[in-house]
Design an enzyme around this catalytic site. Structure first.
Site, PDB file in Angstrom:
ATOM      1  N   LYS A 143      56.655 -37.832 -32.105  1.00 19.10           N
ATOM      2  CA  LYS A 143      56.469 -39.183 -32.637  1.00 19.10           C
ATOM      3  C   LYS A 143      55.349 -39.180 -33.671  1.00 19.10           C
ATOM      4  O   LYS A 143      54.172 -39.096 -33.343  1.00 19.10           O
ATOM      5  CB  LYS A 143      56.124 -40.175 -31.517  1.00 19.10           C
ATOM      6  CG  LYS A 143      56.342 -41.605 -32.007  1.00 19.10           C
ATOM      7  CD  LYS A 143      55.445 -42.617 -31.361  1.00 19.10           C
ATOM      8  CE  LYS A 143      54.095 -42.734 -31.966  1.00 19.10           C
ATOM      9  NZ  LYS A 143      54.031 -43.195 -33.370  1.00 19.10           N
TER      10      LYS A 143
ATOM     11  N   GLU B  94      32.538 -43.034 -34.780  1.00 20.97           N
ATOM     12  CA  GLU B  94      33.370 -42.304 -35.735  1.00 20.97           C
ATOM     13  C   GLU B  94      33.815 -43.294 -36.813  1.00 20.97           C
ATOM     14  O   GLU B  94      34.531 -44.251 -36.514  1.00 20.97           O
ATOM     15  CB  GLU B  94      34.599 -41.716 -35.028  1.00 20.97           C
ATOM     16  CG  GLU B  94      35.469 -40.912 -35.966  1.00 20.97           C
ATOM     17  CD  GLU B  94      36.699 -40.343 -35.294  1.00 20.97           C
ATOM     18  OE1 GLU B  94      37.399 -41.071 -34.563  1.00 20.97           O
ATOM     19  OE2 GLU B  94      36.976 -39.150 -35.502  1.00 20.97           O
TER      20      GLU B  94
HETATM   21  P1  NAD Z   1      45.668 -43.570 -33.091  1.00 20.49           P
HETATM   22  O1  NAD Z   1      45.080 -43.186 -31.784  1.00 20.49           O
HETATM   23  O2  NAD Z   1      45.672 -44.985 -33.482  1.00 20.49           O
HETATM   24  O3  NAD Z   1      47.196 -43.099 -33.182  1.00 20.49           O
HETATM   25  C1  NAD Z   1      47.593 -41.765 -32.981  1.00 20.49           C
HETATM   26  C2  NAD Z   1      49.052 -41.735 -32.572  1.00 20.49           C
HETATM   27  O4  NAD Z   1      49.179 -42.385 -31.291  1.00 20.49           O
HETATM   28  C3  NAD Z   1      50.004 -42.483 -33.504  1.00 20.49           C
HETATM   29  O5  NAD Z   1      51.239 -41.786 -33.565  1.00 20.49           O
HETATM   30  C4  NAD Z   1      50.167 -43.812 -32.808  1.00 20.49           C
HETATM   31  O6  NAD Z   1      51.382 -44.450 -33.142  1.00 20.49           O
HETATM   32  C5  NAD Z   1      50.156 -43.392 -31.344  1.00 20.49           C
HETATM   33  N1  NAD Z   1      49.786 -44.458 -30.404  1.00 20.49           N
HETATM   34  C6  NAD Z   1      49.070 -45.589 -30.652  1.00 20.49           C
HETATM   35  N2  NAD Z   1      48.984 -46.339 -29.537  1.00 20.49           N
HETATM   36  C7  NAD Z   1      49.639 -45.661 -28.557  1.00 20.49           C
HETATM   37  C8  NAD Z   1      49.876 -45.917 -27.170  1.00 20.49           C
HETATM   38  N3  NAD Z   1      49.429 -47.018 -26.572  1.00 20.49           N
HETATM   39  N4  NAD Z   1      50.574 -45.004 -26.463  1.00 20.49           N
HETATM   40  C9  NAD Z   1      51.005 -43.865 -27.047  1.00 20.49           C
HETATM   41  N5  NAD Z   1      50.829 -43.583 -28.354  1.00 20.49           N
HETATM   42  C10 NAD Z   1      50.139 -44.465 -29.103  1.00 20.49           C
HETATM   43  O7  NAD Z   1      44.916 -42.661 -34.146  1.00 20.49           O
HETATM   44  P2  NAD Z   1      45.063 -42.641 -35.714  1.00 20.49           P
HETATM   45  O8  NAD Z   1      44.356 -43.844 -36.239  1.00 20.49           O
HETATM   46  O9  NAD Z   1      46.482 -42.405 -36.108  1.00 20.49           O
HETATM   47  O10 NAD Z   1      44.240 -41.313 -36.071  1.00 20.49           O
HETATM   48  C11 NAD Z   1      42.878 -41.312 -36.205  1.00 20.49           C
HETATM   49  C12 NAD Z   1      42.201 -40.754 -34.963  1.00 20.49           C
HETATM   50  O11 NAD Z   1      42.735 -39.478 -34.654  1.00 20.49           O
HETATM   51  C13 NAD Z   1      40.724 -40.530 -35.165  1.00 20.49           C
HETATM   52  O12 NAD Z   1      40.009 -40.968 -34.045  1.00 20.49           O
HETATM   53  C14 NAD Z   1      40.605 -39.013 -35.264  1.00 20.49           C
HETATM   54  O13 NAD Z   1      39.364 -38.474 -34.919  1.00 20.49           O
HETATM   55  C15 NAD Z   1      41.686 -38.558 -34.381  1.00 20.49           C
HETATM   56  N6  NAD Z   1      42.084 -37.196 -34.725  1.00 20.49           N
HETATM   57  C16 NAD Z   1      41.741 -36.186 -33.883  1.00 20.49           C
HETATM   58  C17 NAD Z   1      42.075 -34.877 -34.204  1.00 20.49           C
HETATM   59  C18 NAD Z   1      41.707 -33.731 -33.320  1.00 20.49           C
HETATM   60  O14 NAD Z   1      42.339 -32.694 -33.420  1.00 20.49           O
HETATM   61  N7  NAD Z   1      40.747 -33.873 -32.423  1.00 20.49           N
HETATM   62  C19 NAD Z   1      42.775 -34.612 -35.379  1.00 20.49           C
HETATM   63  C20 NAD Z   1      43.117 -35.674 -36.199  1.00 20.49           C
HETATM   64  C21 NAD Z   1      42.770 -36.979 -35.858  1.00 20.49           C
END
Ligand code: NAD
Length: 454
Positions: free
Chosen positions: A154, A356
């Site tokens: 997804k 962050e």
């Molecule tokens: P997000 O948590 O909003 O979303 C990530 C994914 O989760 C998306 O596909 C989203 O649709 C899905 N999602 C959202 N709500 C959900 C739920 N309730 N249940 C299941 N899935 C759900 O994050 P984002 O804004 O897309 O990305 C930014 C964040 O990702 C930042 O905090 C960043 O640090 C983190 N990140 C971490 C890494 C790592 O490897 N540690 C790498 C890249 C990004």
């Protein structure tokens, strides 16, 4: 079914419209994956390896088109996007070596032979963010398939395009129907359904710590395996005995790369007080010279933020009275631009240094001596990446060992290599991606005892 309008952040225009998946589409994808699993899990390891090599080749053939798509959709400079697609190819090639190397053990016991096997989990749900869309997907898809699992991927709703291309390319490269399925839709519906689905054995998630917390809680209901790659607030520790010019020249790339939307961003720059003025003076021209603009222009070094909402969130960390020490510039006209911004000096307990930001804002935090540097660097809920800059090798290694973080570089700001483990301490996550470690998270160990006496 309603639709997703995919926006190009540099122009604010709709670049694609596609069906928005919901729980039904997730259920159908899980059913396809479940049906494909027995045959895929039983594919001869050499044949599975060949299919993954073929997939890597097929991605490589389309790499320019994929890079352009990623650059436009995620707003990243085309040069960076090419590098990311290169890493996707490398990741599939690396894990193509795995099916024939999923080794077990023989263990000395009495009365017979004891041996272990690494078995696939079944159907795995992979949920990825918008900042490195296809790269982070490949870190999960490649080891999952190599270990014999079937996948439901997804992508983030903001950046689903390259994942949907991957699904097509995989079929063309000969992967059997149902082995790799992509559902584009909202996280709160599609992601949540993957987490609760009884036929999904594991969820691998990259995203925010907040959503990750909910996923860990949701997965508990079915005792799903979970790996989490979450947020960061990493420290770039610069001692006065470092090559200050080199550290100052490298620091902007480590926090303004991908417009700061990078979980590994070294967004807290800890500088030993004796070197503070020299460091800021050396860093300023590198920040001011950063080319912010059209992602498809070869000279661009930083693109826009992903969305208007993201720009609003980032702006809240730079109020009018913020201590802006260095600031770059942005183009006029449409696009979710935010200038590279260095705040100095900042206290480690201030909001901009604690949370962050996920945008191009760096906090410079002065310190006195090694002990204080370690204390400040570790005073965070996160622990993903980091750097130590010093000409004293023993000190650099001592400090690197003392920092509670999963990935750290000395006299460098690199974080990620295909062959080395990547992941976080503390609230930055659970588990490791890349390298051999990732395979452990996509397999179960089975122990078989074979009685040979009596
Ligand atoms: P997000 O948590 O909003 O979303 C990530 C994914 O989760 C998306 O596909 C989203 O649709 C899905 N999602 C959202 N709500 C959900 C739920 N309730 N249940 C299941 N899935 C759900 O994050 P984002 O804004 O897309 O990305 C930014 C964040 O990702 C930042 O905090 C960043 O640090 C983190 N990140 C971490 C890494 C790592 O490897 N540690 C790498 C890249 C990004």
């Amino acid at each position: 079914m309603s639709s997703i309008e995919v926006i190009e952040p540099a122009t604010e225009r709709v670049m694609a419209e596609l069906p928005r998946g919901g729980a039904e589409e997730v259920d159908a994808a899980v059913a396809r994956a479940k049906a494909a699993f027995p045959a895929w899990g039983a594919v001869n390891p050499a044949d599975r390896a060949a299919l993954l090599r073929g997939l890597a080749d097929a991605i490589e053939e389309r790499s320019e088109a994929l890079a352009v798509l990623e650059a436009r959709n995620a707003g990243k400079p085309i040069g960076d996007a090419r590098g990311e697609i290169g890493m996707v190819v490398e990741t599939f090639r690396y894990y193509a070596g795995a099916p024939e190397r999923l080794l077990g053990q023989t263990i000395p016991v009495g009365g017979g032979v004891d041996m272990t096997f690494r078995e696939p989990l079944g159907v795995v749900g992979l949920i990825v963010p918008w900042n490195f869309p296809l790269t982070i997907a490949s870190w999960k898809v490649a080891p999952a398939l190599a270990a014999g699992n079937c996948v439901v991927l997804k992508p983030a709703e903001l950046t689903p395009l390259t994942a949907l291309e991957l699904e097509k390319i995989a079929l063309e490269a000969g992967l059997p129907e149902g082995v790799l399925n992509v559902v584009a839709g909202p996280g709160s519906v599609c992601g949540a359904r993957l987490v609760e689905h009884p036929d999904v054995a594991k969820v691998a998630f990259t995203g925010s710590t907040e959503v990750g917390r909910g996923i860990a809680a949701g997965a508990a209901a079915t005792i799903k395996r979970v790996t989490l790659e979450l947020g960061g607030k990493s420290a770039n520790v610069v001692f006065a005995d470092a090559d200050i010019e080199a550290a100052a020249a490298a620091a902007p790339g480590a926090v303004f790369g991908n417009a700061g939307q990078d979980c590994c961003a070294r967004s807290r720059i800890l500088v030993e007080r004796a070197a503070l003025d020299d460091f800021l003076a050396a860093m300023a021209p590198h920040v001011e010279a950063l080319r912010v603009g059209d992602p498809l222009d070869e000279a661009t070094q930083m693109g826009p933020l992903i969305s208007a909402g993201q720009r609003e969130a980032v702006s809240s960390y730079v109020p009018d009275d913020a201590p802006v020490a260095i600031r770059g510039s942005v183009p006029d006209g449409p696009g979710y631009w935010f200038p590279p911004t260095v705040l100095a000096p900042v206290g480690n307990e201030e909001r901009a240094a604690r949370e962050e930001i996920f945008g191009p804002v760096a906090c410079v935090i002065p310190f006195d001596g090694e002990e204080e540097a370690i204390g400040l660097a570790n005073a965070t809920i996160y622990g993903l990446s980091g750097s130590v800059w010093s000409r004293d090798g023993a000190r650099a290694l001592r400090v690197a060992r003392a920092l509670d973080t999963g990935v750290i570089s000395i006299n460098s700001n690199t974080s990620v290599r295909v062959s080395t483990p990547f992941g976080g301490f503390k609230q930055s996550g659970v588990g490791r991606e890349l390298g051999p470690d990732a395979l452990e998270h996509y397999t179960e160990v089975k122990n078989v005892y074979y009685a040979t006496e009596g």
